[in-house]
Structures are given as structure tokens and as C-alpha cells.
Write a protein that holds these residues in place. Structure first.
Motif, short mmCIF file in Angstrom:
data_model
loop_
_atom_site.label_atom_id
_atom_site.label_comp_id
_atom_site.label_asym_id
_atom_site.label_seq_id
_atom_site.Cartn_x
_atom_site.Cartn_y
_atom_site.Cartn_z
N VAL A 134 -6.41 85.93 15.25
CA VAL A 134 -6.90 86.67 16.41
C VAL A 134 -6.55 85.89 17.67
CG1 VAL A 134 -8.93 87.55 17.62
CG2 VAL A 134 -8.75 87.81 15.14
N ARG A 149 -5.22 91.35 16.86
CA ARG A 149 -5.04 90.80 15.51
C ARG A 149 -3.69 91.28 14.96
NH1 ARG A 149 -5.77 95.25 12.44
NH2 ARG A 149 -7.16 96.79 13.36
N MET A 163 -0.90 93.05 13.04
CA MET A 163 -0.78 94.37 12.42
C MET A 163 0.49 94.46 11.58
SD MET A 163 -0.72 97.96 14.47
CE MET A 163 0.48 99.17 14.03
N GLU A 178 -2.32 103.46 18.85
CA GLU A 178 -2.88 102.14 19.14
C GLU A 178 -1.97 101.34 20.08
OE1 GLU A 178 -1.92 103.42 16.23
OE2 GLU A 178 -1.50 101.88 14.75
N TYR A 237 0.96 92.50 17.12
CA TYR A 237 -0.49 92.45 17.16
C TYR A 237 -1.04 93.76 17.72
CZ TYR A 237 -0.56 87.39 16.38
OH TYR A 237 -0.44 86.14 15.83
N THR A 264 -7.99 94.76 19.21
CA THR A 264 -9.14 94.84 18.33
C THR A 264 -10.39 94.75 19.21
OG1 THR A 264 -10.17 93.89 16.38
CG2 THR A 264 -9.13 92.34 17.86
N GLU A 265 -11.55 95.16 18.70
CA GLU A 265 -12.72 95.18 19.60
C GLU A 265 -13.15 93.79 20.02
OE1 GLU A 265 -12.48 97.89 17.06
OE2 GLU A 265 -12.51 96.08 15.87
#
Ligand code: IMP
Ligand code: MG
Length: 180
Positions: free
Chosen positions: A4, A13, A15, A156, A176, A179-180
């Protein structure tokens, strides 16, 4: 590289690992090799900044004699009522009669690639095709065909391998996702 990472205000993160990207680049290069092997010295035109890493890996897998050039789409405020005007800079010399392959990092809504194609068409090339590393089919709003898509993703937001989040992340070797 850690799993991360933080760029500006967002966390990302992994992918798509580098190996998968390489396989996709190999597959798209093979298709281009088959389609262009008998054509007269095709010209790859990379769109900066995002395409630099993709172009570098793609061109190493091309098996015919080709030329390579980079362009940039510069935005500025026009004096017309339509507002933003985009012009293509960096292409020196004629492309008349040439087989052009535009190399892009990502085609999202299609707005940028539409400008690119329209500008290049006015210069009378023999043909124009588009080779993009990523294509977002759910986001694409234009009708022009995008012939070579190394990978397709959803809506995304991704960074790495040339793609940036507000200029950060371009040098990452993996892709990448936010991500939350
Ligand atoms: P379009 O004009 O909407 O097709 O957008 C194309 C441009 O938007 C690309 O060349 C990128 O610079 C940027 N872009 C679109 N989606 C992403 C993404 O997921 N990550 C990074 N940049 C993106
Ligand atoms: Mg771009």
C-alpha cells in the motif's frame, strides 16, 4: 515496493503486477507484428507523458522496421465560446502517406484520443490505428474504433507504469488502484 502506497491524499494497492503487464504488452505487440509486417515503415506516435513506459516496452517487442515519435496534447483557453482548445505539439515533419500507430496509456472517455486522431487525420497519413495500454469500456463515449487494447478495466482510477495521480506514481513498475 510495498503493497500500500500513499500519493498525495490517497492510498493505492497493487492491482496488476509487472509480469501481467508484460504479458499483455507481448500479446498486443504480436498482433501489431502480424498486422503491420508488410507495411512500409510504420510510425509509432506516443502521447506524452503517460505512454513513455508502455512505448519503451512495446517497441522492444516490435519485429519490423519502424519509426518512433512522441507528441503532447497541450490544453489552453481558446478565444472561442467553446472554451478549451487542445493542440498537438511535437510532431516535426510530414506524416503524409505514413501508417501511424498512436500509443496511449489509457483511453477513458475518449476525449483525448478523439483530438489526437482528428489532428493527425488532417495531415493525410495512409492509416491511423490506436494502441492503448488500458481501455475503460464502460467510460468510453466515442464511436471511433480503438484497435489495440492491451488491457481492459472498469472505471477504477489506476496509477503506475506511466500513469499518474497528479503527476505522482508514473515510475511504479506495477499498476496500483486507489483504495479507501
Ligand atoms: P479521456 O480523454 O477521458 O479518454 O482520458 C484520457 C486521459 O485521462 C488519459 O490520457 C489520462 O491522462 C487520464 N486518465 C484517465 N483515467 C485515468 C486513470 O485511471 N489513471 C490515470 N490517468 C487517467
Ligand atoms: Mg495521458
Amino acid at each position: 515496493m510495498e503493497n500500500v502506497i500513499k500519493l498525495h491524499d490517497k492510498k493505492f494497492r497493487i492491482m496488476i503486477p509487472a509480469k501481467e503487464i508484460d504479458d499483455a504488452v507481448t500479446a498486443v505487440a504480436q498482433r501489431i507484428n502480424a498486422d503491420y509486417k508488410d507495411k512500409e515503415t510504420p510510425l509509432f506516435v506516443g502521447v506524452l507523458n503517460g505512454s513513455f513506459m508502455f512505448m519503451s516496452d512495446l517497441i522492444k517487442k516490435i519485429e519490423f522496421n519502424a519509426e518512433l515519435s512522441f507528441v503532447k496534447l497541450a490544453s489552453y483557453e481558446g478565444t472561442t465560446s467553446t472554451g478549451e482548445v487542445k493542440s498537438l505539439i511535437g510532431l516535426n515533419g510530414s506524416i503524409e502517406g505514413r501508417h501511424v500507430i498512436i500509443v496511449e496509456d489509457i483511453v477513458d472517455t475518449g476525449e483525448s484520443i478523439e483530438h489526437m486522431i482528428a489532428d493527425l487525420e488532417q495531415r493525410n497519413p495512409a492509416s491511423i490505428t490506436v494502441c492503448t495500454l488500458f481501455f475503460k469500456p464502460n467510460s468510453y463515449r466515442k464511436s471511433r474504433p480503438i484497435q489495440y487494447r492491451a488491457m481492459e478495466i472498469g472505471n477504477e482510477f489506476i496509477v503506475g507504469y506511466g500513469l499518474d495521480y497528479d503527476q505522482l506514481g508514473r515510475g511504479l513498475k506495477d499498476i496500483y488502484v486507489v483504495t479507501e
